[in-house]
Write a protein that holds these residues in place. Sequence first.
Motif: not given
Length: 51
Positions: A10-14, A19-22
């Motif tokens: 969950f943490r790695e996905t979050w 990083h993808r959005h910002f």
Amino acid sequence: MSQTEGARLFRETWIAGVHRHFPGEQKGRFVATSRTAQICGHFEAIEEAPG
């Protein structure tokens, strides 16, 4: 999958989503809960009030 593995996934996905959005260099920042943010915003407004 153990609870620890699930939490890590969950943490790695979050973080990947952040990083993808910002994109770009991330600055260390505390993400406050909405209530904490409201309280801090309230105190900052008082400190900045004239008089």
